[in-house]
Design a protein around this motif. Structure first.
Motif, PDB file in Angstrom:
ATOM      1  N   GLY A  47       0.714  -1.041  -0.135  1.00  0.00           N
ATOM      2  CA  GLY A  47       0.006  -0.112   0.073  1.00  0.00           C
ATOM      3  C   GLY A  47       0.863   1.215  -0.048  1.00  0.00           C
ATOM      4  O   GLY A  47       0.528   2.414  -0.825  1.00  0.00           O
ATOM      5  N   ARG A  51       1.099   4.250  -2.676  1.00  0.00           N
ATOM      6  CA  ARG A  51       0.920   5.591  -2.485  1.00  0.00           C
ATOM      7  C   ARG A  51       2.069   6.391  -2.955  1.00  0.00           C
ATOM      8  O   ARG A  51       1.873   7.555  -3.516  1.00  0.00           O
ATOM      9  CB  ARG A  51       0.626   5.648  -0.957  1.00  0.00           C
ATOM     10  N   GLN A  75      -0.864  -2.964  -8.181  1.00  0.00           N
ATOM     11  CA  GLN A  75      -2.370  -3.100  -8.094  1.00  0.00           C
ATOM     12  C   GLN A  75      -2.962  -4.384  -8.312  1.00  0.00           C
ATOM     13  O   GLN A  75      -3.941  -4.924  -7.578  1.00  0.00           O
ATOM     14  CB  GLN A  75      -2.965  -2.241  -9.402  1.00  0.00           C
ATOM     15  N   ILE A  78      -2.334  -6.407  -4.675  1.00  0.00           N
ATOM     16  CA  ILE A  78      -3.411  -6.125  -3.593  1.00  0.00           C
ATOM     17  C   ILE A  78      -5.000  -6.037  -4.153  1.00  0.00           C
ATOM     18  O   ILE A  78      -6.174  -5.876  -3.416  1.00  0.00           O
ATOM     19  CB  ILE A  78      -3.272  -4.535  -3.097  1.00  0.00           C
ATOM     20  N   LEU A 419      -4.290  -4.992   3.153  1.00  0.00           N
ATOM     21  CA  LEU A 419      -4.841  -5.116   1.630  1.00  0.00           C
ATOM     22  C   LEU A 419      -4.600  -6.511   1.169  1.00  0.00           C
ATOM     23  O   LEU A 419      -5.465  -6.608   0.202  1.00  0.00           O
ATOM     24  CB  LEU A 419      -3.729  -4.237   0.820  1.00  0.00           C
ATOM     25  N   ASN A 457     -11.820  -3.216   6.100  1.00  0.00           N
ATOM     26  CA  ASN A 457     -10.988  -1.940   5.588  1.00  0.00           C
ATOM     27  C   ASN A 457     -12.199  -0.679   5.420  1.00  0.00           C
ATOM     28  O   ASN A 457     -12.069   0.449   5.937  1.00  0.00           O
ATOM     29  CB  ASN A 457     -10.537  -2.196   4.342  1.00  0.00           C
TER      30      ASN A 457
END
Length: 711
Positions: A47, A51, A75, A78, A419, A457
Motif C-alpha cells: 500500500g 501511494r 494493483q 492487492i 490489503l 477495511n
C-alpha cells in the motif's frame, strides 16, 4: 516457486534504470523517488509503495514506463484488478508509440552497452499482459483472459512457458490457438536457463489431452519422462519478481536450511512426479496392462495429494492380478482413510463383491449389509448437511475454530489497512471439505473472505470518516467560540500602545548612543537624585549673589560627579537591556498583528471548513455506496454458494442412492445363489477367472470415476 540471486536482481534493476536514462528529463530525481517506492515494496508494504508512486505522479510529475508497470503490478498484488486493467491499457497505448522509437534508437546504437541491457517496451508490455491474464484466470474471468492473451503478438523466449501454461488454462479442454510469434535469440546451450515447473505443467496438460483423445501411445513417453523429472531453480528477471512477491534471492537461509519457498517448490515438483505416475497408471489400466499399473503404483508416496486415487487404482490392479489378499487390504485401508470419498464407497462394494465371489457367499452377504448401512448412514448425514446449509445464516459459519483462533494474530497491528488476504478458508465439516474440491466453490469462499476483509477495511474508513466529521464539528464550534472571544479584544488599541512603547524605547536608545549619557537610563531613585541636584544647583545660583557658596558648591559637585560616574558605569549594560526589550517588544507587536490578521480573516470567512465538510460528505457517500455494493456482492456470492452446495448434496445423494440400489441388487443375487447352492464350500480358484471377468465388467465405471477424481 522460483529463486532469484541478489546479483541477478541488481543487474535487472540496473538494466531497467539504464533504459530510462536516455529519455527521462529528471533521471536522478525520478530514480530517487522510484527507489523509495521499491523500498516499501521489498519491505512488504504494498500500500505504501502504491501511494509513493501516486505521490510521485501527482506532486513531482514523475511517471516513467517502469513506474507505470510497477504500479500495475502492485494493483494486481492487492486486488485492484479494474485499476490495473486501466493502468495496463494506458501503458499499452504508450508502448505502441515508444516501441518504434526504441527500435530506431537501437538500430543506430548497436554498440551501446545500455541498449543491450535495457528492458524493451515490447518486453514490458508482454509482462503486463501475461500477468494480467494470469490474474483474470485465477478469478474465473476466462473470456477476458482469452482476449488479453490474444493481444500478445510477439513472444520472447523467456516467457514462452508462461504463455503456453496460461493458454492451456484459458482454453482447457480445447487446444489453444497460440498465435504469438516467438522471437529467436542467438544464445548458446550453456546460457539456456534450466527447465522450470511450467514446462512440466505444459507436458502434463498435453498428456491429459492425449488421454482424453485416447491417444495413449502419445501420452505414455511424456508421462514416463515427467515421473522422474528433478526440480531446478529457474532464472527470473526483476519484473517477474515484482509480480511474484514471494520470490527469494537465495535457496538456503542463515542456518543452511532450505527456505520455505524452496521447500514448497520441491513439494510442487514431487506433486508433478506423483501426478505423472498416477496418469501413467491410469493409462496402463485403460490398456488393461494391470501388471504395469501394479508395478507403477507399488512405491507411490503415502503422503502424496493423489494418494487416494493411487490407492484405489493400486487395489484394482492388484485385484486384476489376482492378488486378492492385497486387494482386500488396500480396499479396506481406502475405506478407513477416506470415509467420505466416492472411491471409498465404491471400494466397499468392490470388497463385498470380491469376498462373495472368491471366499463365501455368507461373508459377502455380511459385507454387502455393512455397505448398505454405510450408504444409509451417509445418506442421512448428507441430508442433514443439506438442511444445515439451507438454514444457516452465513455460509462462512462452517469455518473451523482454528481459523477463529488465528484471526487475532493475523490482524494488523498498525493503523494501515490490511490489503492482502493472508488466510484460506478451512472447515471441520467433512462434507464441505469434499465440496471444496470444486475450484469454483473454493473460489467463491475465497471471494467471501476477500469481501469480509474489504468490509473490515471499509469499516475502518467509516470510523475515520466519523472521526473526521466529529473533528470538523468541534473545529466549527471552536471557530465560533474563538471569533466571539476575539471580538472582545481591542486589537487596535493594543497595537497602538505597543507601538508607542516601541517608539519611546527606540528614542531613548538613539539618544543614549548619540550622547553617550547614562542619565537617559536613570532609574526612579537615580532620577530623584538628579532632580534634587538640579534643584540644589538652582538655589545655590540664587544665593551666590548674597554670600559665598564655594563650600556648598564643591559638595554638590562631588555628589553630582559620583552619580554621573555610577550612571556611566551602567550605561553599556542598560543600553543592551533596552535593545533586548526593544527586540522583544517588536516580536510581540508582530505576533499581535498576525493574530489580528488571522482573526480578521476568520471573522470574514465563517465557512472556512466548508471544503473539508464537503469532502467528508462525499467520502461518506462513497463509503455508504461501497458498503451497499459489498453487501450486494456478498449476498449474491452467498446465494451462489448455497446453489452449488445444493447441487453437490443432490449429486452425493444420487451417488449414494445408486450405490445403495446396486448393493441391494447384489445382495438379492447373493441370497438367490445361497438358496440354490449346495452345502459344499465354494472353491475360490475355480471361480477366479469368471469372477475377475465379472469384476472387470462391472467395475469399468469405477475405474473411470477414479480417473476423473485424479484429474
Amino acid at each position: 516457486m522460483t529463486v532469484l540471486q541478489a546479483a541477478d536482481l541488481q543487474a535487472a534493476e540496473n538494466a531497467v534504470k539504464d533504459s530510462m536514462e536516455a529519455t527521462a528529463a529528471k533521471t536522478d530525481l525520478e530514480d530517487k523517488f522510484y527507489r523509495q517506492s521499491l523500498y516499501f515494496y521489498f519491505a512488504g508494504d504494498y500500500g505504501a509503495a502504491l501511494r509513493q508512486i501516486s505521490l510521485n505522479r501527482q506532486r513531482k510529475e514523475i511517471y516513467s514506463d517502469r513506474s507505470q508497470l510497477f504500479e500495475a503490478g502492485l494493483q494486481v498484488s492487492i486486488g485492484l484488478h479494474e485499476q490495473a486493467t486501466q493502468t495496463l491499457a494506458q501503458f499499452e497505448q504508450q508502448q505502441a508509440n515508444t516501441s518504434t522509437q526504441t527500435t530506431a534508437n537501437n538500430s543506430t546504437n548497436t554498440n551501446s552497452s545500455k541498449t543491450k541491457s535495457a528492458t524493451s517496451p515490447t518486453e514490458l508490455l508482454l509482462i503486463a499482459l501475461l500477468q494480467l491474464s494470469e490474474q483474470q484466470i485465477e478469478h474465473g474471468d476466462i473470456d477476458t483472459a482469452k482476449l488479453t492473451l490474444g493481444r500478445i503478438t510477439t513472444l520472447l523466449p523467456d516467457y514462452v512457458e508462461q504463455y503456453h501454461v496460461l493458454n492451456q488454462l484459458a482454453y482447457w479442454p480445447d487446444t489453444p490457438p497460440l498465435t504469438a510469434q516467438v522471437q529467436q535469440q542467438s544464445t548458446s546451450e550453456d546460457d539456456q536457463p534450466p527447465a522450470s515447473s511450467s514446462v512440466a505443467y505444459i507436458a502434463l496438460n498435453q498428456a491429459l489431452l492425449h488421454m482424453k483423445q485416447q491417444q495413449y501411445s502419445a501420452a505414455q513417453p511424456i508421462l514416463i519422462e515427467l515421473k522422474s523429472q528433478q526440480w531446478q531453480p529457474p532464472k527470473i528477471n526483476f519484473w517477474q519478481q515484482v509480480f511474484n512477491p514471494f520470490v527469494e534471492p537465495d535457496i538456503f537461509d542463515d542456518n543452511d536450511e532450505l527456505l520455505p519457498e524452496v521447500k514448497d517448490a520441491l513439494l510442487q515438483q514431487q506433486a508433478i512426479n506423483d501426478y505423472a505416475k498416477l496418469l501413467l497408471a491410469q493409462l496402463y489400466v485403460a490398456n488393461k496392462q494391470y501388471d504395469l499399473a501394479y508395478n507403477e503404483l507399488s512405491d507411490f508416496p503415502e503422503q502424496s495429494p493423489y494418494a487416494e486415487s493411487a490407492l484405489f487404482l493400486f487395489a484394482y490392479s492388484a485385484q486384476q492380478q489376482q492378488h486378492y489378499d492385497m486387494s482386500f487390504k488396500l480396499l479396506s485401508l481406502l475405506q478407513q482413510q477416506y470415509p467420505y470419498s466416492n472411491l471409498a464407497w465404491q471400494a466397499a462394494l468392490l470388497t463385498a463383491k470380491q469376498v462373495s465371489e472368491q471366499q463365501s457367499l455368507a461373508q459377502g452377504l455380511t459385507l454387502y449389509q455393512q455397505a448398505e448401512q454405510l450408504y444409509l448412514q451417509k445418506i442421512v448425514e448428507i441430508k442433514g448437511f443439506a438442511e444445515t446449509v439451507s438454514t444457516i445464516s452465513n455460509v462462512t459459519d462452517f469455518a473451523s475454530k482454528t481459523v477463529d483462533q488465528q484471526t487475532p494474530s493475523l490482524a494488523t497491528k498498525s493503523d494501515a489497512l490490511e490489503l492482502i488476504l493472508t488466510e484460506r478458508f478451512s472447515t471441520d465439516s467433512p462434507w464441505l471439505k469434499k465440496a471444496l474440491n470444486d475450484p469454483q466453490l473454493a473460489t467463491d469462499y475465497h471471494t467471501l473472505l476477500s469481501l469480509d476483509l474489504l468490509s473490515d477495511n471499509v469499516q475502518k474508513q467509516q470510523i475515520n470518516s466519523q472521526w473526521l466529521k466529529d473533528t470538523l464539528a468541534l473545529n466549527t464550534e471552536r471557530q465560533a467560540r474563538v471569533i466571539e472571544q476575539q471580538k472582545q479584544l481591542a486589537y487596535t488599541e493594543m497595537i497602538n500602545t505597543l507601538d508607542e512603547q516601541k517608539q519611546r524605547i527606540a528614542k531613548i536608545i538613539h539618544q543614549a548612543e548619540a550622547e553617550q549619557n547614562g542619565q537617559v537610563f536613570a532609574d526612579p531613585s537615580q532620577q530623584q537624585w538628579i532632580d534634587r541636584i538640579d534643584a540644589s544647583q538652582a538655589r545655590l545660583t540664587t544665593l551666590a549673589t548674597q554670600r559665598n557658596i564655594d563650600d556648598e558648591q564643591q559638595r554638590l559637585d562631588r555628589i553630582k560627579g559620583v552619580l554621573q560616574w555610577q550612571l556611566q558605569q551602567t550605561l553599556p549594560q542598560r543600553l543592551w537591556q533596552h535593545k533586548k526589550s526593544l527586540k522583544q517588544l517588536t516580536t510581540q507587536l508582530e505576533q499581535l498583528e498576525r493574530q489580528a490578521n488571522r482573526f480578521s480573516a476568520l471573522s470574514s470567512n465563517t465557512r472556512l471548513l466548508s471544503d473539508f465538510e464537503l469532502r467528508q460528505q462525499q467520502t461518506q457517500t462513497d463509503i455508504n455506496s461501497t458498503n451497499v455494493n459489498i453487501t450486494g456482492l456478498r449476498d449474491k456470492t452467498d446465494r451462489d454458494i448455497r446453489g452449488k452446495m445444493s447441487i453437490f448434496t443432490q449429486q452425493q445423494q444420487y451417488t449414494l442412492q445408486q450405490l445403495l440400489l446396486t448393493t441391494r441388487h447384489q445382495m438379492a443375487n447373493v441370497l438367490e445363489q445361497m438358496s440354490q447352492a449346495d452345502t459344499a464350500p465354494i472353491n475360490p480358484f475355480s471361480a477366479n477367472e469368471s469372477a475377475v471377468n465379472k469384476s472387470t465388467e462391472s467395475d469399468s465405471t469405477v475405474v473411470e470415476s477414479a480417473a476423473q477424481g485424479a484429474r
